[in-house]
Structure formats: C-alpha cells, structure tokens
Design an enzyme around this catalytic site. Structure first.
Site: not given
Length: 339
Positions: A20, A24, A33, A69, A144
C-alpha cells in the site's frame, strides 16, 4: 536489488518496498484521486501510472507495486461490485448457490485492456525499477463474494466451506482461473514479479487451509510458474499457516509483524525467501525508535541467513502515516544493511 534478492542472489543492501505504498498516505495521491471513485481510478491507465510511480519518486523504494484492487477482475467479468469509502468492497448479489456460480465466467485479456496499457506505460517509465503485479487469492475473493462485503467472522464463508464442500470447491476453482488470468495479463504486459494477497486466510485453522484453500492457491502459483518471475505470498495473521502458504508454490513468503523472522523461517522451511516484517504502527514513533525496530528486523534476517530477505512492513501503509517517515526508513534500511 529487489529482483536479485527475490532470486536469492547476492545484493549490496537489503531491498525495501511497502505494501500500500501507492495510496492514501500521500498527499499527491489524494490530489489526483479527488472526485474519482476507486474502481474507476483503477481503469484509467494514465492515472494508474501516476499513482504507481508516486512512492517510487518520493521514497526511493526498490520496487513499484501496481496500483489496482483485488476486486478489479471480478468487476471485469461482470460481478456487481463497488468499493465504498470506509467500508471496502461490497457485492450487490452475494454468491450462495451453484446457480450463482454462472455469474463467474472466465476472465479474458480483452476484458481489461486498461491493465495491459497501464502496465506497459509503467514499464516504460520505471526503467530498471521492477514492477510487482498482484492479485487477491481465491479464499479472500470468495469471502467477499459470499459475505457480500468485509466480515469479521466469515460465518457464511465457513458455512459453505464446511457444509457445502462441492460448491466451495467449484467456487474457488473458478476464482483460481480468474486470479491466474489477472496475473498473466500483468506479467505478459511487463510485470517482473507478482504477489498473491490472501488477506483473510488468517481466519482459518491449518487443517482447513490445507484441505479447502491450498489446492486453489497452488493452481494460481502453478499457472504463472512458466513465466519464471518471483512469486510472493502474503496474508495477515497467518503465523500458523506460513509453512502451508510456502507449500502453495510461493518463492517468497510475506510475514506479518506478529511472528519473529527466525520462527517464520522455521515454519516456512528451507528454499524460500522471507518478506517483512516491521510493525506498521512503529512508524508513528520517533525516528530513533523506528530505526531500532528496523535494525532488529535486519539483524533477525542476517541471523537466519538473509539471502532472499526483502524488507517490508508486516501489513500495509496506514492512511495517517507520515510519508517522510517512510522515506527515512527506506534510506535507513539501505544504509544499515549495506554489505
């Protein structure tokens, strides 16, 4: 240096990258973004290129990780999935029956031309810095799809695994095909290594992993083996599964911060490299503490024979982490590990 270490070749210092790292924690990421939904951002090649390159420019890491992703290939085959801020992937119609399986068709390269284009752009720009492709492992994707989103208990997933083993096997077999195809697309476009994320495999006991998960993950690693690129396997809270995760076919096993490297080496066994495993939370402490803890990881790797060791965090970069702390850490690891 990353590729040399991943192939157990001598390196002048320990290579480092962060899971990652393109995300962010970077203000430049938040800027590009802004106003763009996550899944849409994964389908814009120029944007993917920019986001993937940002941590390489800023931190001087030894590898780039492809910005995407794990649910992107599910979207590409027609699954109604969205990534909701603060929640994560959400599936509109969970898969709970054999009839539902019909919605999981095979993934073809023509389904995601934006991936091929983005990887090509990156390889041209990165030069000698390798690009790591990645995908979600069948178990994590299945969780998921069955739960309909993130879960803490995985009750529906485990209910299918225990109560409907034939349905479970058919589901993870289809996901192994989709995952393999996603990785092949990235490798054929120029990715130099791959990492398979089984983020939620730590919810399983070893016997259940061996029986219900290992075969599908092995199919993925076997499918990409002919390409000859280094293969990394990582999961969270998988201390009891490290040996099995290595058996699945990885060349390098990622270790989270809960297991000391010397124990991880014993569990994984000979012939495999290790990646990790600084606790991400350490990055919020003063620099001297970060350096002390990083040095402990390096010393542990040296004590077990650090050929094949790649420095990383024991999980991903947190959104609130100071990017400068990561930049300092990269420089420190390079300097402290110099042979």
């Amino acid at each position: 240096m990353f590729l040399r270490a991943a192939r157990f070749e001598p390196v002048p210092y320990t290579p480092v990258w962060f899971m990652r790292q393109a995300g962010r924690s970077l203000p430049e990421y938040l800027k590009v973004r802004e106003g763009i939904p996550m899944l849409e951002s994964c389908m814009r090649p120029e944007l993917v290129k920019e986001i993937t390159l940002q941590p390489v420019r800023r931190h001087g890491v030894d590898a780039a990780i492809f910005f995407s992703d794990i649910v992107v290939p599910l979207k590409a085959v027609g699954i109604d999935v969205d990534i909701k801020p603060g929640v994560g992937p959400v599936i509109a119609d969970p898969i709970r029956s054999f009839d539902d399986l019909q919605r999981l068709r095979p993934l073809e390269p023509d389904d995601m031309p934006y991936i091929t284009e983005a990887v090509g752009l990156l390889v041209d720009e990165l030069g000698t810095t390798p690009l790591i492709g990645f995908a979600g492992a069948p178990f994590t994707l299945a969780s998921y799809l069955i739960e309909g989103g993130p879960s803490r208990t995985y009750e529906n997933t485990k209910a299918m695994m225990y109560g409907e083993p034939e349905l479970w096997a058919a589901l993870v077999d289809r996901l192994a095909q989709i995952t393999s195809a996603f990785l092949k697309i990235q490798i054929e476009a120029g990715a130099s290594a791959i990492q398979l994320f089984d983020s939620w495999a730590g919810a399983l006991a070893p016997d259940e992993y061996r029986r219900s998960v290992l075969p599908a993950s092995s199919k993925v690693f076997d499918a990409v083996a002919p390409y000859g690129v280094p293969r990394i396997h990582f999961g969270v809270n998988t201390g009891e599964l490290l040996g099995l995760m290595g058996q699945a076919g990885a060349d390098i096993v990622g270790v989270d911060w809960r297991v000391p490297l010397h124990l991880a080496a014993e569990r994984v066994g000979p012939g495999k490299g290790l990646q990790g495993n600084l606790d991400p939370a350490v990055l919020f402490a003063p620099t001297r503490v970060v350096e002390t803890k990083a040095r402990e990881v390096l010393h542990a790797a040296q004590a077990i024979g650090d050929s094949g060791h790649i420095f990383n965090l024991g999980h991903g970069v947190m959104p609130s982490m100071d990017p400068d702390a990561l930049t300092r850490l990269v420089a420190f690891v390079h300097e402290a590990s110099a042979r």
